[in-house]
Design an enzyme around this catalytic site. Structure first.
Site, PDB file in Angstrom:
ATOM      1  N   TYR A  92       0.858  -1.032  -0.243  1.00 30.61           N
ATOM      2  CA  TYR A  92      -0.099  -0.043  -0.002  1.00 30.61           C
ATOM      3  C   TYR A  92       0.745   1.191   0.103  1.00 30.61           C
ATOM      4  O   TYR A  92       0.872   2.208  -0.608  1.00 30.61           O
ATOM      5  CB  TYR A  92      -1.069   0.077   1.103  1.00 30.61           C
ATOM      6  CG  TYR A  92      -1.945   1.115   1.231  1.00 30.61           C
ATOM      7  CD1 TYR A  92      -3.269   1.095   0.627  1.00 30.61           C
ATOM      8  CD2 TYR A  92      -1.465   2.395   1.888  1.00 30.61           C
ATOM      9  CE1 TYR A  92      -4.059   2.024   0.741  1.00 30.61           C
ATOM     10  CE2 TYR A  92      -2.339   3.365   1.879  1.00 30.61           C
ATOM     11  CZ  TYR A  92      -3.689   3.245   1.464  1.00 30.61           C
ATOM     12  OH  TYR A  92      -4.558   4.234   1.369  1.00 30.61           O
ATOM     13  N   PHE A 145     -10.316  19.528 -24.838  1.00 30.36           N
ATOM     14  CA  PHE A 145     -10.722  18.093 -24.678  1.00 30.36           C
ATOM     15  C   PHE A 145     -11.872  17.965 -24.096  1.00 30.36           C
ATOM     16  O   PHE A 145     -12.026  18.685 -22.851  1.00 30.36           O
ATOM     17  CB  PHE A 145      -9.591  17.082 -24.098  1.00 30.36           C
ATOM     18  CG  PHE A 145     -10.193  15.530 -24.418  1.00 30.36           C
ATOM     19  CD1 PHE A 145     -10.311  15.087 -25.644  1.00 30.36           C
ATOM     20  CD2 PHE A 145      -9.999  14.498 -23.328  1.00 30.36           C
ATOM     21  CE1 PHE A 145     -10.824  13.609 -25.642  1.00 30.36           C
ATOM     22  CE2 PHE A 145     -10.479  13.303 -23.212  1.00 30.36           C
ATOM     23  CZ  PHE A 145     -10.779  12.658 -24.650  1.00 30.36           C
ATOM     24  N   THR A 146     -12.988  17.059 -24.051  1.00 29.90           N
ATOM     25  CA  THR A 146     -14.205  16.775 -23.516  1.00 29.90           C
ATOM     26  C   THR A 146     -14.073  16.701 -21.954  1.00 29.90           C
ATOM     27  O   THR A 146     -14.563  17.343 -21.275  1.00 29.90           O
ATOM     28  CB  THR A 146     -14.868  15.586 -23.858  1.00 29.90           C
ATOM     29  OG1 THR A 146     -14.115  14.439 -23.622  1.00 29.90           O
ATOM     30  CG2 THR A 146     -15.394  15.934 -25.550  1.00 29.90           C
ATOM     31  N   LYS A 179      -3.040   5.867 -22.652  1.00 34.33           N
ATOM     32  CA  LYS A 179      -2.491   6.174 -23.960  1.00 34.33           C
ATOM     33  C   LYS A 179      -1.035   6.199 -23.965  1.00 34.33           C
ATOM     34  O   LYS A 179      -0.172   5.199 -24.728  1.00 34.33           O
ATOM     35  CB  LYS A 179      -3.107   7.462 -24.489  1.00 34.33           C
ATOM     36  CG  LYS A 179      -4.489   7.651 -24.792  1.00 34.33           C
ATOM     37  CD  LYS A 179      -4.948   8.771 -25.128  1.00 34.33           C
ATOM     38  CE  LYS A 179      -6.413   9.038 -25.452  1.00 34.33           C
ATOM     39  NZ  LYS A 179      -7.234   8.822 -24.195  1.00 34.33           N
ATOM     40  N   ARG A 237     -16.774  12.644 -32.796  1.00 36.18           N
ATOM     41  CA  ARG A 237     -16.335  13.592 -32.429  1.00 36.18           C
ATOM     42  C   ARG A 237     -16.802  14.950 -32.955  1.00 36.18           C
ATOM     43  O   ARG A 237     -16.023  15.409 -33.919  1.00 36.18           O
ATOM     44  CB  ARG A 237     -14.736  13.486 -32.543  1.00 36.18           C
ATOM     45  CG  ARG A 237     -14.088  12.250 -31.901  1.00 36.18           C
ATOM     46  CD  ARG A 237     -13.488  12.411 -30.595  1.00 36.18           C
ATOM     47  NE  ARG A 237     -14.772  12.389 -29.576  1.00 36.18           N
ATOM     48  CZ  ARG A 237     -14.501  12.424 -28.227  1.00 36.18           C
ATOM     49  NH1 ARG A 237     -13.359  12.310 -27.751  1.00 36.18           N
ATOM     50  NH2 ARG A 237     -15.450  12.419 -27.464  1.00 36.18           N
ATOM     51  N   PHE A 249     -22.148  12.229 -24.465  1.00 36.35           N
ATOM     52  CA  PHE A 249     -21.876  11.198 -25.449  1.00 36.35           C
ATOM     53  C   PHE A 249     -21.513   9.791 -24.998  1.00 36.35           C
ATOM     54  O   PHE A 249     -21.549   8.793 -25.826  1.00 36.35           O
ATOM     55  CB  PHE A 249     -20.812  11.870 -26.220  1.00 36.35           C
ATOM     56  CG  PHE A 249     -19.357  11.918 -25.785  1.00 36.35           C
ATOM     57  CD1 PHE A 249     -18.412  10.910 -25.710  1.00 36.35           C
ATOM     58  CD2 PHE A 249     -19.067  13.099 -24.982  1.00 36.35           C
ATOM     59  CE1 PHE A 249     -17.376  11.217 -24.915  1.00 36.35           C
ATOM     60  CE2 PHE A 249     -17.952  13.309 -24.347  1.00 36.35           C
ATOM     61  CZ  PHE A 249     -16.972  12.431 -24.507  1.00 36.35           C
TER      62      PHE A 249
END
Length: 481
Positions: free
Chosen positions: A79, A131-132, A265, A388, A454
């Site tokens: 932990y 970006f969203t 990513k 998009r 979305f």
């Protein structure tokens, strides 16, 4: 090094071999229509068992390397004080040459911490494009997103190599208009997601840094798509062509005060984090890591993922690792162009982007042409892409649609996942759909959330066009799947 084919064909060459496979399932077209209806014409709500090729995103679905898989077996499942975290921290310090690393479970968690720490009501955050989730976190904390992109950014067909640049004059004008004290930071996004994965140049980042220094403003980099941006800088920027990827990365890092990323990513695993050299900024953000994410040596991540990220970031410094996405995207884009399909140029990172407004000029924006095209692509092929466009925006306070600058369907190309024949299948089905584009009509919301609609909202077709598309498919393809 460039590999050329004696035939003269320009074909991307996989610089890896497949060691583990996963069986795919391609439903008949009638069942694909049924699945699309059950998903409310929202590709996010499709069940993966009903998807043939998943091009929804590159987030968390890139193929891991053998070294990453092996490293996951060495994880220290503690932990606090985990040796796995220490290995990741040292890797980040070596690559980015910054002292402090705060872990988080993914990129939007980093955005939450940054916005909670620095954004206040009445402040402005300039950026090359929003970006969203970034937009949602900043506005939730009372800030306003201001895009200061160049005129080239919104030209769908262009040969400009760096459409993700910030317009320096627009940035300076904004600072002078609202006051530097009302700008918590300037945000630069590597590989502007919503306008086709378009990169910024190292030269432009230097110019932004000079402005930030002049006015005393922090410069924050969203490095989630950094690997593609690094490749494009090396390929397209003269001064960088003889530099290594590691050298370019360090120059970018040196110009930024704070770097955050989604390792779903960047790093080919699942996690994220914030990097800085400022002890003051680190201390301001640190308490939110423990509040929202977990202890400082895991930040909501599995230690197995932490081990994989450490290897994945190191592999990102290898040009032959990071060129696979851009090369396959370039091939797909160019092949679609040959068949007349309107796509964003130059080819960017993340995926191939189809221009839905030109593909479906008869569908008005308030009927969500990009959403309709994404649904049609799935029905025609079993391929799941992502809208998009206006669906990805939010209504204003009066319920009026904010029409997007672009209506794109993104066909993401996760790294090292798809073969060339699978890419060619997508090209074939999209080309057939373009020849039959007159069949496709619009959508309407029947279940519309107020925030990030979305993701989970449901829609319905405005006519029987999906059924007519299936009829045409059967007429042309016979009993083919």
């Amino acid at each position: 090094m460039t590999v050329k084919f004696y035939s003269g064909e320009k074909i991307p060459l996989e610089m890896h071999k497949v060691r583990i496979i996963q069986k795919l399932n391609l439903l008949p077209v009638e069942e694909r229509l049924k699945a699309m209806k059950e998903a409310g014409f929202n590709t996010f709500l499709l069940q993966n068992k009903d998807v043939f090729l998943d091009m929804l995103t590159d987030s968390g679905v890139n193929a891991m390397s053998d070294r990453q898989q092996a490293a996951m077996l060495e994880a220290d499942d503690s932990y606090a004080g985990s040796a796995s975290f220490t290995r990741l921290e040292k890797t980040i310090q070596e690559i980015f040459r910054k002292k402090y690393f705060l872990p988080a479970h993914q990129g939007r968690a980093c955005e939450n911490i940054l916005s909670t720490t620095f954004v206040r009501p009445g402040t402005y955050v300039p950026m090359n494009y929003h970006f969203t989730t970034t937009h949602a976190h900043i506005t939730k904390n009372g800030g306003k997103v201001v895009e200061v992109f160049t005129d080239e950014a919104l030209k769908l067909n262009s040969d400009h190599p760096f459409k993700g640049n910030i317009d320096i004059k627009k940035l300076i004008n904004l600072i002078q208009e609202v006051g530097a004290e009302n700008i918590p930071f300037v945000r630069m996004e590597a590989g502007t997601n919503l306008i086709g994965g378009q990169p910024f140049s190292l030269e432009n980042l230097r110019e932004v840094r000079k402005v930030c220094d002049e006015y005393g403003i922090k410069l924050v980099l969203d490095a989630s798509l950094l690997q593609d941006n690094l490749y494009f800088i090396k390929q397209r920027e003269d001064e960088c062509q003889n530099m290594t990827i590691r050298e370019i990365t360090r120059k970018i890092s040196d110009l930024c005060d704070i770097i955050y990323f989604s390792a779903r990513k960047l790093g080919f695993a699942r996690g994220g984090g914030i990097i800085t050299d400022s002890e003051e900024d680190m201390r301001a953000m640190r308490e939110y890591v423990t509040l929202y994410e977990g202890f400082l040596t895991y930040g909501g991540m599995s230690v197995r993922e932490i081990e994989a990220i450490a290897i994945g970031l190191e592999e990102t410094m290898d040009e032959e690792m990071i060129n696979q996405g851009p090369l396959f995207i370039e091939y797909m884009t160019n092949e679609l162009l040959k068949k007349g399909v309107p796509v964003v140029t130059p080819p960017g990172g993340l995926g191939c982007h189809i221009n839905a407004m030109e593909f479906l000029p008869h569908v008005p924006q308030h009927e969500y042409p990009a959403g309709a095209l994404a649904a049609a692509i799935y029905i025609a092929s079993g391929v799941r892409g992502m809208e998009r466009g206006t669906m990805s925006e939010a209504r204003d306070e009066n319920g009026v649609e904010n029409l997007a600058n672009m209506e794109l369907v993104r066909l993401a190309v996760p790294r090292r996942v798809f073969t060339l024949s699978q890419i060619q299948y997508v090209i074939d089905r999209v080309s057939w759909l373009y020849e039959n584009r007159h069949i496709i009509e619009g959508l309407k919301y029947v279940d519309e959330p107020k925030v990030l609609r979305f993701f989970v909202g449901k829609l319905d077709a405005l006519s029987d066009w999906p059924e007519r598309l299936v009829e045409k498919f059967r007429a042309d393809f016979g009993d083919s799947l």
